[in-house]
Design a protein around this motif. Sequence first.
Motif, PDB file in Angstrom:
ATOM      1  N   ASP A 141       0.719  -1.288  -0.020  1.00  0.00           N
ATOM      2  CA  ASP A 141      -0.120  -0.227  -0.036  1.00  0.00           C
ATOM      3  C   ASP A 141       0.825   1.215  -0.045  1.00  0.00           C
ATOM      4  O   ASP A 141       0.639   2.284  -0.765  1.00  0.00           O
ATOM      5  CB  ASP A 141      -0.837  -0.072   1.152  1.00  0.00           C
ATOM      6  CG  ASP A 141      -2.160  -1.192   1.026  1.00  0.00           C
ATOM      7  OD1 ASP A 141      -2.250  -1.468  -0.060  1.00  0.00           O
ATOM      8  OD2 ASP A 141      -2.521  -1.500   2.210  1.00  0.00           O
ATOM      9  N   GLU A 188       1.066   4.254  -2.541  1.00  0.00           N
ATOM     10  CA  GLU A 188       0.884   5.686  -2.221  1.00  0.00           C
ATOM     11  C   GLU A 188       2.262   6.436  -2.609  1.00  0.00           C
ATOM     12  O   GLU A 188       1.735   7.536  -3.363  1.00  0.00           O
ATOM     13  CB  GLU A 188       0.831   5.583  -0.718  1.00  0.00           C
ATOM     14  CG  GLU A 188       0.458   7.096  -0.360  1.00  0.00           C
ATOM     15  CD  GLU A 188       0.138   6.995   1.188  1.00  0.00           C
ATOM     16  OE1 GLU A 188      -0.001   8.425   1.860  1.00  0.00           O
ATOM     17  OE2 GLU A 188       0.004   5.984   1.821  1.00  0.00           O
ATOM     18  N   THR A 209       1.971   9.614  -5.585  1.00  0.00           N
ATOM     19  CA  THR A 209       2.765  10.985  -5.116  1.00  0.00           C
ATOM     20  C   THR A 209       3.779  11.210  -6.285  1.00  0.00           C
ATOM     21  O   THR A 209       3.502  12.682  -6.665  1.00  0.00           O
ATOM     22  CB  THR A 209       3.169  10.842  -4.086  1.00  0.00           C
ATOM     23  OG1 THR A 209       2.431  10.380  -3.185  1.00  0.00           O
ATOM     24  CG2 THR A 209       3.946  12.343  -3.218  1.00  0.00           C
TER      25      THR A 209
END
Length: 353
Positions: A118, A122, A126
Amino acid sequence: MAGVSGGRLVPSGCAFLLAFALATGIVTAAPAWPQDLSREAGKGRNLSAAEAAVLERRLLDNPQDLTARAQLVGYYHAGRRANPRRHTEHVLWFIRNAPESEVLDSRPARVSPMFDADGYLEAKRTWQRLVREEPDNVAILRHAAGFHAPSERAFAAGLLQRAEDLEPSNPEWARELAELEWREARRFPEGRDPAGAARALVHFERAHDLSGAADRVDLLPDLALAAFAAGEHQKARTHALAMLDAGPNRRDRGDLLHYGNLVLGHLALGENDLEEARTRLLATGRTGRLPIERSGGPDMSLAEALLQRGESATVLQYLELCLDFWPEGEERLLDWIVLVEAGLVPDFRPLAF
Protein backbone atom coordinates in the motif's frame (compact mmCIF):
# COMPACT_ATOMS: atom_id res chain seq x y z
CA MET A 1 16.69 25.35 8.88
CA ALA A 2 14.46 25.55 5.83
CA GLY A 3 11.88 27.89 4.39
CA VAL A 4 8.54 26.82 2.96
CA SER A 5 7.19 27.46 -0.52
CA GLY A 6 4.00 26.01 -1.94
CA GLY A 7 3.78 23.55 0.94
CA ARG A 8 7.32 22.26 0.27
CA LEU A 9 10.54 22.87 2.11
CA VAL A 10 13.22 25.09 0.63
CA PRO A 11 16.82 24.45 1.76
CA SER A 12 18.49 26.83 4.21
CA GLY A 13 19.95 29.77 2.32
CA CYS A 14 17.54 29.30 -0.57
CA ALA A 15 14.39 30.74 1.02
CA PHE A 16 15.60 34.34 0.66
CA LEU A 17 16.77 33.73 -2.91
CA LEU A 18 13.42 32.19 -3.77
CA ALA A 19 11.54 35.14 -2.32
CA PHE A 20 13.79 37.57 -4.20
CA ALA A 21 13.32 35.62 -7.44
CA LEU A 22 9.56 35.60 -7.06
CA ALA A 23 9.51 39.32 -6.27
CA THR A 24 11.66 40.28 -9.25
CA GLY A 25 10.33 37.75 -11.72
CA ILE A 26 13.62 35.93 -12.04
CA VAL A 27 13.17 32.25 -12.84
CA THR A 28 15.53 30.04 -10.87
CA ALA A 29 16.36 26.35 -11.00
CA ALA A 30 15.08 24.01 -8.28
CA PRO A 31 17.16 24.50 -5.12
CA ALA A 32 19.84 21.98 -4.29
CA TRP A 33 19.43 19.92 -1.14
CA PRO A 34 22.26 18.99 1.21
CA GLN A 35 23.90 15.91 -0.25
CA ASP A 36 25.03 14.71 3.16
CA LEU A 37 21.44 13.60 3.87
CA SER A 38 22.24 10.43 1.95
CA ARG A 39 25.13 9.83 4.34
CA GLU A 40 22.81 10.52 7.26
CA ALA A 41 20.49 7.78 5.98
CA GLY A 42 23.48 5.46 5.87
CA LYS A 43 24.33 6.31 9.48
CA GLY A 44 20.82 5.36 10.50
CA ARG A 45 21.51 1.70 9.83
CA ASN A 46 23.66 1.60 12.97
CA LEU A 47 21.18 3.27 15.33
CA SER A 48 19.95 1.42 18.40
CA ALA A 49 16.24 1.25 19.16
CA ALA A 50 16.74 3.75 21.97
CA GLU A 51 18.57 6.19 19.67
CA ALA A 52 15.81 5.88 17.08
CA ALA A 53 13.22 6.63 19.75
CA VAL A 54 15.08 9.82 20.65
CA LEU A 55 15.00 10.93 17.00
CA GLU A 56 11.29 10.18 16.77
CA ARG A 57 10.71 12.46 19.77
CA ARG A 58 12.79 15.17 18.08
CA LEU A 59 10.48 15.01 15.07
CA LEU A 60 7.44 15.55 17.28
CA ASP A 61 8.89 18.95 18.22
CA ASN A 62 10.37 19.71 14.79
CA PRO A 63 8.95 17.67 11.86
CA GLN A 64 11.37 19.48 9.52
CA ASP A 65 14.49 18.10 11.24
CA LEU A 66 15.90 16.62 8.03
CA THR A 67 18.92 15.02 9.66
CA ALA A 68 16.82 13.12 12.19
CA ARG A 69 14.33 12.02 9.56
CA ALA A 70 17.03 10.89 7.14
CA GLN A 71 18.67 8.80 9.86
CA LEU A 72 15.32 7.22 10.68
CA VAL A 73 14.85 6.34 7.00
CA GLY A 74 18.09 4.37 7.23
CA TYR A 75 17.17 2.84 10.59
CA TYR A 76 13.78 1.53 9.47
CA HIS A 77 15.15 0.40 6.11
CA ALA A 78 17.64 -1.83 7.91
CA GLY A 79 14.80 -3.35 9.96
CA ARG A 80 11.93 -3.14 7.50
CA ARG A 81 10.59 -6.56 8.41
CA ALA A 82 9.90 -5.28 11.93
CA ASN A 83 8.20 -2.01 10.97
CA PRO A 84 7.93 -1.51 7.20
CA ARG A 85 5.14 1.05 7.48
CA ARG A 86 7.17 3.41 9.62
CA HIS A 87 9.96 3.31 7.03
CA THR A 88 7.49 4.16 4.27
CA GLU A 89 6.00 7.02 6.28
CA HIS A 90 9.37 8.75 6.61
CA VAL A 91 10.16 8.25 2.92
CA LEU A 92 6.72 9.59 1.97
CA TRP A 93 7.38 12.67 4.08
CA PHE A 94 10.48 13.40 2.01
CA ILE A 95 8.64 12.78 -1.26
CA ARG A 96 5.81 15.13 -0.28
CA ASN A 97 7.85 17.84 1.41
CA ALA A 98 11.36 17.66 -0.05
CA PRO A 99 11.21 15.72 -3.33
CA GLU A 100 14.44 17.33 -4.56
CA SER A 101 16.39 16.00 -1.56
CA GLU A 102 19.32 13.76 -2.43
CA VAL A 103 18.30 11.34 0.31
CA LEU A 104 15.71 10.03 -2.15
CA ASP A 105 18.56 8.83 -4.35
CA SER A 106 19.85 6.56 -1.59
CA ARG A 107 19.18 2.85 -1.21
CA PRO A 108 17.60 3.29 2.27
CA ALA A 109 14.90 5.49 0.74
CA ARG A 110 13.64 2.80 -1.61
CA VAL A 111 10.05 1.72 -0.92
CA SER A 112 9.52 -1.94 -1.79
CA PRO A 113 6.09 -3.42 -2.61
CA MET A 114 7.38 -6.62 -1.00
CA PHE A 115 7.42 -4.96 2.42
CA ASP A 116 4.64 -2.38 2.07
CA ALA A 117 2.44 -2.77 -1.01
CA ASP A 118 0.00 0.00 0.00
CA GLY A 119 2.85 2.38 0.83
CA TYR A 120 4.51 1.64 -2.50
CA LEU A 121 1.33 2.54 -4.40
CA GLU A 122 0.99 5.70 -2.32
CA ALA A 123 4.57 6.71 -3.14
CA LYS A 124 3.99 5.93 -6.81
CA ARG A 125 0.87 8.11 -6.98
CA THR A 126 2.71 10.92 -5.22
CA TRP A 127 5.66 10.85 -7.62
CA GLN A 128 3.37 10.81 -10.64
CA ARG A 129 1.40 13.75 -9.26
CA LEU A 130 4.61 15.72 -8.68
CA VAL A 131 5.77 14.99 -12.23
CA ARG A 132 2.46 16.31 -13.60
CA GLU A 133 2.63 19.42 -11.42
CA GLU A 134 6.29 20.20 -12.10
CA PRO A 135 7.19 18.66 -15.47
CA ASP A 136 10.29 20.86 -15.79
CA ASN A 137 11.81 20.09 -12.38
CA VAL A 138 14.77 17.89 -13.27
CA ALA A 139 15.44 16.83 -9.66
CA ILE A 140 11.89 15.51 -9.37
CA LEU A 141 12.18 13.82 -12.77
CA ARG A 142 15.40 12.08 -11.69
CA HIS A 143 14.03 10.86 -8.37
CA ALA A 144 10.73 9.75 -9.89
CA ALA A 145 12.66 7.86 -12.57
CA GLY A 146 14.74 6.13 -9.91
CA PHE A 147 11.60 5.08 -8.08
CA HIS A 148 9.95 3.61 -11.21
CA ALA A 149 13.06 2.07 -12.78
CA PRO A 150 12.89 -1.38 -11.09
CA SER A 151 9.38 -2.18 -12.31
CA GLU A 152 8.46 0.36 -15.01
CA ARG A 153 11.55 0.86 -17.13
CA ALA A 154 9.77 2.51 -20.08
CA PHE A 155 8.11 5.11 -17.83
CA ALA A 156 11.40 5.81 -16.05
CA ALA A 157 13.17 6.18 -19.39
CA GLY A 158 10.56 8.71 -20.50
CA LEU A 159 11.20 10.82 -17.41
CA LEU A 160 14.95 10.75 -17.95
CA GLN A 161 14.48 11.63 -21.62
CA ARG A 162 12.37 14.61 -20.58
CA ALA A 163 15.15 15.74 -18.22
CA GLU A 164 17.69 15.40 -21.02
CA ASP A 165 15.51 17.49 -23.30
CA LEU A 166 15.57 20.19 -20.62
CA GLU A 167 19.34 19.91 -20.09
CA PRO A 168 20.78 18.50 -23.34
CA SER A 169 24.38 19.32 -22.42
CA ASN A 170 24.24 17.54 -19.04
CA PRO A 171 25.85 14.07 -19.33
CA GLU A 172 24.02 12.83 -16.23
CA TRP A 173 20.84 12.08 -18.18
CA ALA A 174 22.56 10.12 -20.93
CA ARG A 175 24.41 8.13 -18.29
CA GLU A 176 21.28 7.35 -16.32
CA LEU A 177 19.45 6.31 -19.49
CA ALA A 178 22.42 4.08 -20.34
CA GLU A 179 22.46 2.49 -16.90
CA LEU A 180 18.72 1.87 -17.12
CA GLU A 181 19.08 0.02 -20.44
CA TRP A 182 22.25 -1.76 -19.27
CA ARG A 183 20.58 -3.15 -16.14
CA GLU A 184 17.77 -4.51 -18.30
CA ALA A 185 20.20 -6.03 -20.81
CA ARG A 186 22.02 -7.86 -18.01
CA ARG A 187 18.79 -9.52 -16.88
CA PHE A 188 18.60 -11.46 -20.16
CA PRO A 189 18.25 -15.20 -19.28
CA GLU A 190 20.93 -16.31 -21.74
CA GLY A 191 23.46 -13.66 -20.83
CA ARG A 192 23.66 -10.14 -22.16
CA ASP A 193 20.83 -9.06 -24.45
CA PRO A 194 22.60 -7.71 -27.58
CA ALA A 195 19.75 -5.38 -28.52
CA GLY A 196 19.53 -3.94 -25.01
CA ALA A 197 23.31 -3.60 -24.86
CA ALA A 198 23.25 -1.72 -28.17
CA ARG A 199 20.66 0.73 -26.78
CA ALA A 200 22.75 1.22 -23.65
CA LEU A 201 25.87 1.76 -25.75
CA VAL A 202 24.27 4.66 -27.65
CA HIS A 203 23.54 6.43 -24.36
CA PHE A 204 26.96 5.62 -22.86
CA GLU A 205 28.64 7.08 -25.94
CA ARG A 206 26.60 10.27 -25.69
CA ALA A 207 27.46 10.57 -21.99
CA HIS A 208 31.13 10.04 -22.87
CA ASP A 209 31.06 12.78 -25.49
CA LEU A 210 29.43 15.24 -23.09
CA SER A 211 31.69 14.47 -20.10
CA GLY A 212 34.99 15.91 -18.97
CA ALA A 213 38.24 13.96 -19.13
CA ALA A 214 38.03 12.28 -15.71
CA ASP A 215 34.40 11.27 -16.13
CA ARG A 216 35.17 9.85 -19.56
CA VAL A 217 37.61 7.44 -17.97
CA ASP A 218 34.94 6.44 -15.44
CA LEU A 219 32.69 5.42 -18.33
CA LEU A 220 35.24 3.16 -20.04
CA PRO A 221 34.30 -0.13 -18.29
CA ASP A 222 30.62 0.21 -19.18
CA LEU A 223 31.47 1.36 -22.71
CA ALA A 224 33.69 -1.66 -23.29
CA LEU A 225 31.34 -4.19 -21.70
CA ALA A 226 28.26 -2.87 -23.51
CA ALA A 227 30.11 -2.70 -26.82
CA PHE A 228 31.25 -6.32 -26.47
CA ALA A 229 27.75 -7.50 -25.54
CA ALA A 230 26.33 -5.58 -28.52
CA GLY A 231 28.79 -7.25 -30.91
CA GLU A 232 30.71 -4.00 -31.52
CA HIS A 233 34.07 -5.68 -31.07
CA GLN A 234 36.26 -2.92 -32.47
CA LYS A 235 34.69 -0.40 -30.14
CA ALA A 236 35.10 -2.84 -27.25
CA ARG A 237 38.80 -3.24 -28.07
CA THR A 238 39.33 0.52 -28.31
CA HIS A 239 37.74 1.13 -24.91
CA ALA A 240 39.55 -1.82 -23.31
CA LEU A 241 42.93 -0.56 -24.50
CA ALA A 242 42.05 2.92 -23.25
CA MET A 243 41.48 1.42 -19.79
CA LEU A 244 44.94 -0.12 -19.81
CA ASP A 245 46.41 3.26 -20.78
CA ALA A 246 44.51 5.25 -18.13
CA GLY A 247 46.45 7.33 -15.61
CA PRO A 248 48.52 5.19 -13.21
CA ASN A 249 47.67 7.41 -10.24
CA ARG A 250 43.91 6.92 -10.41
CA ARG A 251 42.37 5.31 -7.36
CA ASP A 252 40.34 2.97 -9.58
CA ARG A 253 43.39 1.89 -11.58
CA GLY A 254 42.90 -1.72 -10.48
CA ASP A 255 39.31 -1.77 -11.73
CA LEU A 256 40.35 -0.35 -15.09
CA LEU A 257 43.09 -2.94 -15.51
CA HIS A 258 40.70 -5.70 -14.50
CA TYR A 259 37.95 -4.79 -16.94
CA GLY A 260 40.36 -3.89 -19.73
CA ASN A 261 42.00 -7.31 -19.56
CA LEU A 262 38.65 -9.04 -19.15
CA VAL A 263 37.26 -7.58 -22.37
CA LEU A 264 40.48 -8.22 -24.29
CA GLY A 265 40.42 -11.82 -23.03
CA HIS A 266 36.90 -12.35 -24.33
CA LEU A 267 37.87 -10.84 -27.67
CA ALA A 268 40.92 -13.11 -27.89
CA LEU A 269 38.81 -16.16 -27.10
CA GLY A 270 36.38 -15.19 -29.84
CA GLU A 271 39.35 -15.19 -32.23
CA ASN A 272 40.51 -18.61 -30.92
CA ASP A 273 43.67 -17.09 -29.49
CA LEU A 274 43.82 -19.25 -26.37
CA GLU A 275 47.27 -18.09 -25.33
CA GLU A 276 46.17 -14.44 -25.30
CA ALA A 277 42.94 -15.32 -23.49
CA ARG A 278 44.88 -17.20 -20.81
CA THR A 279 47.25 -14.29 -20.36
CA ARG A 280 44.39 -11.81 -20.04
CA LEU A 281 42.53 -13.93 -17.48
CA LEU A 282 45.57 -14.12 -15.21
CA ALA A 283 46.16 -10.39 -15.69
CA THR A 284 42.65 -9.68 -14.36
CA GLY A 285 43.62 -11.43 -11.14
CA ARG A 286 46.89 -9.55 -10.73
CA THR A 287 45.48 -6.04 -10.70
CA GLY A 288 45.62 -5.57 -6.94
CA ARG A 289 41.86 -5.88 -6.46
CA LEU A 290 38.81 -7.58 -7.85
CA PRO A 291 35.78 -5.40 -8.65
CA ILE A 292 32.83 -7.05 -6.94
CA GLU A 293 29.65 -6.92 -8.98
CA ARG A 294 26.21 -6.35 -7.48
CA SER A 295 25.64 -10.09 -7.73
CA GLY A 296 28.08 -10.45 -4.85
CA GLY A 297 31.18 -11.79 -6.54
CA PRO A 298 33.86 -11.12 -9.16
CA ASP A 299 33.27 -11.66 -12.85
CA MET A 300 33.83 -15.33 -13.70
CA SER A 301 32.62 -15.34 -17.30
CA LEU A 302 36.07 -15.50 -18.93
CA ALA A 303 37.19 -18.17 -16.46
CA GLU A 304 34.14 -20.27 -17.27
CA ALA A 305 34.62 -19.83 -21.01
CA LEU A 306 38.24 -20.99 -20.75
CA LEU A 307 37.26 -23.89 -18.52
CA GLN A 308 34.84 -25.04 -21.20
CA ARG A 309 37.85 -25.07 -23.56
CA GLY A 310 39.72 -27.40 -21.20
CA GLU A 311 41.94 -24.70 -19.65
CA SER A 312 41.57 -25.94 -16.07
CA ALA A 313 45.19 -25.19 -15.06
CA THR A 314 44.84 -21.51 -15.96
CA VAL A 315 41.46 -21.26 -14.25
CA LEU A 316 42.89 -22.80 -11.07
CA GLN A 317 45.63 -20.16 -11.11
CA TYR A 318 43.02 -17.46 -11.47
CA LEU A 319 40.94 -18.80 -8.58
CA GLU A 320 44.05 -18.87 -6.39
CA LEU A 321 44.68 -15.23 -7.27
CA CYS A 322 41.08 -14.40 -6.35
CA LEU A 323 41.69 -15.78 -2.85
CA ASP A 324 44.09 -12.89 -2.22
CA PHE A 325 41.58 -10.17 -3.12
CA TRP A 326 38.16 -11.67 -2.27
CA PRO A 327 38.47 -12.91 1.33
CA GLU A 328 34.73 -12.80 1.91
CA GLY A 329 34.31 -15.28 -0.96
CA GLU A 330 36.94 -17.73 0.28
CA GLU A 331 34.46 -20.54 0.91
CA ARG A 332 32.96 -20.29 -2.57
CA LEU A 333 36.38 -20.07 -4.19
CA LEU A 334 37.62 -23.15 -2.37
CA ASP A 335 34.50 -25.06 -3.46
CA TRP A 336 35.11 -24.00 -7.07
CA ILE A 337 38.75 -25.07 -6.84
CA VAL A 338 37.72 -28.55 -5.66
CA LEU A 339 35.24 -28.89 -8.53
CA VAL A 340 37.74 -27.72 -11.16
CA GLU A 341 40.36 -30.11 -9.82
CA ALA A 342 37.78 -32.89 -10.20
CA GLY A 343 37.32 -31.99 -13.87
CA LEU A 344 33.95 -30.29 -13.40
CA VAL A 345 32.66 -26.84 -14.39
CA PRO A 346 31.28 -25.02 -11.32
CA ASP A 347 28.03 -23.11 -11.46
CA PHE A 348 29.42 -19.56 -11.39
CA ARG A 349 26.01 -17.93 -11.67
CA PRO A 350 24.99 -15.19 -11.59
CA LEU A 351 27.51 -14.21 -14.24
CA ALA A 352 28.59 -10.60 -14.05
CA PHE A 353 29.69 -10.10 -17.64
